[in-house]
Enzyme design. Sequence first.
Site, mmCIF file in Angstrom:
data_model
loop_
_atom_site.group_PDB
_atom_site.id
_atom_site.type_symbol
_atom_site.label_atom_id
_atom_site.label_comp_id
_atom_site.label_asym_id
_atom_site.label_seq_id
_atom_site.Cartn_x
_atom_site.Cartn_y
_atom_site.Cartn_z
ATOM 1 N N HIS A 182 -4.183 -26.565 21.188
ATOM 2 C CA HIS A 182 -5.586 -26.625 20.767
ATOM 3 C C HIS A 182 -6.386 -27.468 21.756
ATOM 4 O O HIS A 182 -6.689 -28.621 21.491
ATOM 5 C CB HIS A 182 -5.649 -27.218 19.357
ATOM 6 C CG HIS A 182 -7.016 -27.494 18.837
ATOM 7 N ND1 HIS A 182 -8.134 -26.748 19.171
ATOM 8 C CD2 HIS A 182 -7.463 -28.446 17.972
ATOM 9 C CE1 HIS A 182 -9.198 -27.236 18.538
ATOM 10 N NE2 HIS A 182 -8.818 -28.268 17.816
ATOM 11 N N CYS A 204 -11.845 -25.900 11.286
ATOM 12 C CA CYS A 204 -12.441 -27.126 10.776
ATOM 13 C C CYS A 204 -13.001 -27.889 11.975
ATOM 14 O O CYS A 204 -12.628 -27.633 13.121
ATOM 15 C CB CYS A 204 -11.421 -27.964 10.006
ATOM 16 S SG CYS A 204 -9.982 -28.479 10.972
ATOM 17 N N CYS A 234 -14.424 -29.397 17.509
ATOM 18 C CA CYS A 234 -13.416 -28.335 17.668
ATOM 19 C C CYS A 234 -13.991 -26.923 17.612
ATOM 20 O O CYS A 234 -13.285 -25.965 17.928
ATOM 21 C CB CYS A 234 -12.331 -28.475 16.597
ATOM 22 S SG CYS A 234 -11.447 -30.049 16.691
ATOM 23 N N GLY A 286 -14.297 -31.791 13.477
ATOM 24 C CA GLY A 286 -14.298 -33.237 13.325
ATOM 25 C C GLY A 286 -15.623 -33.771 12.813
ATOM 26 O O GLY A 286 -16.681 -33.213 13.095
#
Length: 472
Positions: free
Chosen positions: A428, A458, A172, A460
């Site tokens: 997103h 954050c 991400c 993954g």
Amino acid sequence: MQNVGLRLEKCGQDGCQASPATESAGLHMPRLGAGVHRKYEVLGVHPTTPNKAQERLSQVEGHLSHSSITPSSSPKTSILQSSPDDVVVTCALRTPFTKGGKGLFKDTPGADLLAGTFKNLISRSKIDPGLVEDIAVGNVLAPGGGATEFRAAALVAGFPESTAVKSVNRQCSSGLQACVDIANEIRTGMIEMGVGAGVESMSSQYGPGAVTEFSELLENHMQAANCKVPMGVLSEQMAKDKKIPRTEQDAFAANSYQKALKAQEAGLFDEEIAPLTVKYTDPKTDEEKTATVSKDDGVRPGITAESLGKIRPAFAKDGSIHAGNASQVSDGAAAVLMMKRSTAQRLHQPILGKFVAASVVGVPPLLMGIGPWKAIPEALAKAGVSKDDVDIYEINEAFASQAVWCVKELGLPFDKVNPKGGAIAFGHPLGCTGARQVSTLLTELRRTGKKIGVSSMCVGTGMGMAAVWVAE
């Protein structure tokens, strides 16, 4: 904060430490190890004689940290100062975000979204595309990292054969990593000008096939096996472990929707969004049509904490995470043009802001959502500023649970976080978000007359990333 000069003291075989005066002022400088110690010697500095080397050390430290803190300037005022060597942003834009599988981009390949975004970047910036030496594109889901089609997209958009292209995948944070990679290439002199970008077509590439099967070797290692736990499942468990009530999650999510709707109605996204004309198949008539997309289609009116409270949990019967308080599955692309300040001035390019510093960190895979909590302080420390110096935080809303926890744990005012809403409200697209945040952040900082911003998310498998930016 009192004004102090940077003084490195206690230099010896173990490296150099900041003086107590520096530390008391809130400048928590990392201990310089043997590698940096030797670098100073190569530069002609003799760390064992700090009095003779103090002036030279200050110059070197200022260069390495891209700041010039003097006894008469605080760290905050220091990063607001301009230098010809600053890495600046002269154009930052994105497509609208549309719902995965349902929106008007559902039939448009990711590479086509990227090509259209590149064309808009060239058109808006009026830059000679032949001056762009490298392009980094964040992407998570495309087979082969999208490297081949992204190079092709750059050529279609008008970049010449001499412009290199690479794809970047750090889950991400891929879009932010792409921008940071380009900034570092400029900062080190590898290139003079480049583009950091991100793209994702979740309509065409999101699903179980995005993750390969683990080998027996990986499955038999506990932490390694945790890397493949679905993010919704681990976020649900984190919400329970961290005692984040659903009421707080729904209130945060509703606020994101409300802020995004207000911003959209006021035209606050218009500057960062570059409309795109695409073809799509009408699901009702199966007819191919053409449409110009100019707004995020995930933004909805009438969302309240009470209405979200009626939605069924997605990952556990007694859970708190659902479709209304998690990021939307979306399609979109973004691009950021970067160069040295001296180059921008020579080419008469408008300067939107500058890149200051970035951090990337690891956290336990099952606690993926806490990434910003660890990454943001590290980025702030590298930039030499405190959390209170920051005017706006763009923190990706992967899930309301993790976003709420990070904001509260960091002690940030909620009114400084995502003032125009976030991924819960408008989407997103995984590899795109980090690049999207740059345009959203700099646009809002400039509109409100504010200066310092942080983008973070954050990541993954258990990571976090953050970057510090200054608007002009």
